[in-house]
Design a protein around this motif. Structure first.
Motif, PDB file in Angstrom:
ATOM      1  N   ARG A  22       0.840  -1.204   0.000  1.00 25.56           N
ATOM      2  CA  ARG A  22       0.000   0.000   0.000  1.00 25.56           C
ATOM      3  C   ARG A  22       0.876   1.254   0.000  1.00 25.56           C
ATOM      4  O   ARG A  22       0.648   2.197  -0.758  1.00 25.56           O
ATOM      5  N   ARG A  23       1.894   1.266   0.828  1.00 24.84           N
ATOM      6  CA  ARG A  23       2.807   2.407   0.907  1.00 24.84           C
ATOM      7  C   ARG A  23       3.566   2.585  -0.404  1.00 24.84           C
ATOM      8  O   ARG A  23       3.742   3.705  -0.882  1.00 24.84           O
ATOM      9  N   ALA A  24       4.013   1.478  -0.994  1.00 25.53           N
ATOM     10  CA  ALA A  24       4.740   1.550  -2.266  1.00 25.53           C
ATOM     11  C   ALA A  24       3.828   2.068  -3.382  1.00 25.53           C
ATOM     12  O   ALA A  24       4.260   2.873  -4.217  1.00 25.53           O
ATOM     13  N   CYS A  25       2.584   1.627  -3.390  1.00 23.00           N
ATOM     14  CA  CYS A  25       1.641   2.070  -4.430  1.00 23.00           C
ATOM     15  C   CYS A  25       1.354   3.569  -4.337  1.00 23.00           C
ATOM     16  O   CYS A  25       1.038   4.196  -5.346  1.00 23.00           O
ATOM     17  N   ASP A  26       1.483   4.132  -3.144  1.00 22.59           N
ATOM     18  CA  ASP A  26       1.319   5.579  -2.989  1.00 22.59           C
ATOM     19  C   ASP A  26       2.505   6.349  -3.569  1.00 22.59           C
ATOM     20  O   ASP A  26       2.380   7.526  -3.892  1.00 22.59           O
ATOM     21  N   GLU A  56      -4.848 -12.260  -5.922  1.00 19.58           N
ATOM     22  CA  GLU A  56      -6.197 -12.190  -5.358  1.00 19.58           C
ATOM     23  C   GLU A  56      -6.366 -11.033  -4.359  1.00 19.58           C
ATOM     24  O   GLU A  56      -7.484 -10.680  -4.024  1.00 19.58           O
ATOM     25  N   ASN A  57      -5.270 -10.468  -3.888  1.00 15.49           N
ATOM     26  CA  ASN A  57      -5.335  -9.362  -2.931  1.00 15.49           C
ATOM     27  C   ASN A  57      -5.084  -8.000  -3.565  1.00 15.49           C
ATOM     28  O   ASN A  57      -4.968  -7.004  -2.851  1.00 15.49           O
ATOM     29  N   LEU A  58      -5.037  -7.929  -4.886  1.00 19.26           N
ATOM     30  CA  LEU A  58      -4.682  -6.678  -5.546  1.00 19.26           C
ATOM     31  C   LEU A  58      -5.869  -5.810  -5.936  1.00 19.26           C
ATOM     32  O   LEU A  58      -5.666  -4.731  -6.499  1.00 19.26           O
ATOM     33  N   ALA A  59      -7.079  -6.207  -5.620  1.00 21.65           N
ATOM     34  CA  ALA A  59      -8.261  -5.421  -6.015  1.00 21.65           C
ATOM     35  C   ALA A  59      -8.184  -3.980  -5.530  1.00 21.65           C
ATOM     36  O   ALA A  59      -8.576  -3.060  -6.244  1.00 21.65           O
ATOM     37  N   GLU A  60      -7.666  -3.763  -4.335  1.00 25.97           N
ATOM     38  CA  GLU A  60      -7.589  -2.397  -3.798  1.00 25.97           C
ATOM     39  C   GLU A  60      -6.305  -1.670  -4.222  1.00 25.97           C
ATOM     40  O   GLU A  60      -6.056  -0.547  -3.797  1.00 25.97           O
ATOM     41  N   PHE A  61      -5.514  -2.313  -5.060  1.00 24.06           N
ATOM     42  CA  PHE A  61      -4.258  -1.725  -5.532  1.00 24.06           C
ATOM     43  C   PHE A  61      -4.253  -1.698  -7.061  1.00 24.06           C
ATOM     44  O   PHE A  61      -3.631  -2.545  -7.701  1.00 24.06           O
TER      45      PHE A  61
END
Length: 160
Positions: A22-26, A56-61
């Motif tokens: 999450r931090r990296a995506c920001d 499967e956990n990337l929907a919010e990213f």
């Protein structure tokens, strides 16, 4: 495009890993979260299963994608067009190994920078190794440390 590679064993992917993602995506336009085979760690889950758990956990990213790492991390970063390698730091005990790794990567590929990101404090003590140890005896108690798909994969792999 600012692209980063976040590589690790992710056996299994934990909430701490996802917090670092999450931090990296920001910070980056695109982040590639790559599951490494890493046979030295004797992973419980296959690299294909670990990559699937990440996916499967990337929907919010929306600016992240999953891959399977092959070869040296710095070479894979170059191949993927990543200018930066992301490494997570939990505690001071991680620093010596991560520092040596970053320096070796810098020597092998000076154009690829390594940055360290720390998860939220509630994830400082979480590691895949500890999660697997707990799951061996009581998988349900790992619920707060891993996403639901990782818990299911652990239960299946451990036969519980």
């Amino acid at each position: 495009m600012r692209r980063a590679l976040y590589a690790g064993t992710f056996d299994p992917v934990t909430n701490g890993h996802l917090d670092v993602l999450r931090r990296a995506c920001d910070l980056f336009d695109e982040v590639i979260m790559a599951a490494a085979p890493n046979q030295d760690k004797k992973p419980l889950l296959s690299v294909e299963v670990r990559a699937k758990l990440i996916e499967e956990n990337l929907a919010e990213f929306p600016n992240a994608r999953a891959e399977i790492l092959s070869g040296l991390t710095v070479d894979f970063a170059r191949k993927m067009g990543a200018q930066t390698i992301i490494r997570g730091l939990r505690a001071i005990s991680d620093f010596e190994f991560e520092f040596q790794l970053a320096q070796m990567n810098r020597d092998l590929a000076p154009e690829v920078e390594t940055i360290f990101l720390m998860p939220k404090k509630e994830h400082f003590y979480t590691s895949s190794s500890l999660v697997k140890a707990i799951a061996t005896y009581d998988p349900v108690r790992t619920t707060k440390f891993v996403p639901p798909n990782s818990l299911a994969a652990l239960k299946e792999a451990l036969g519980s």
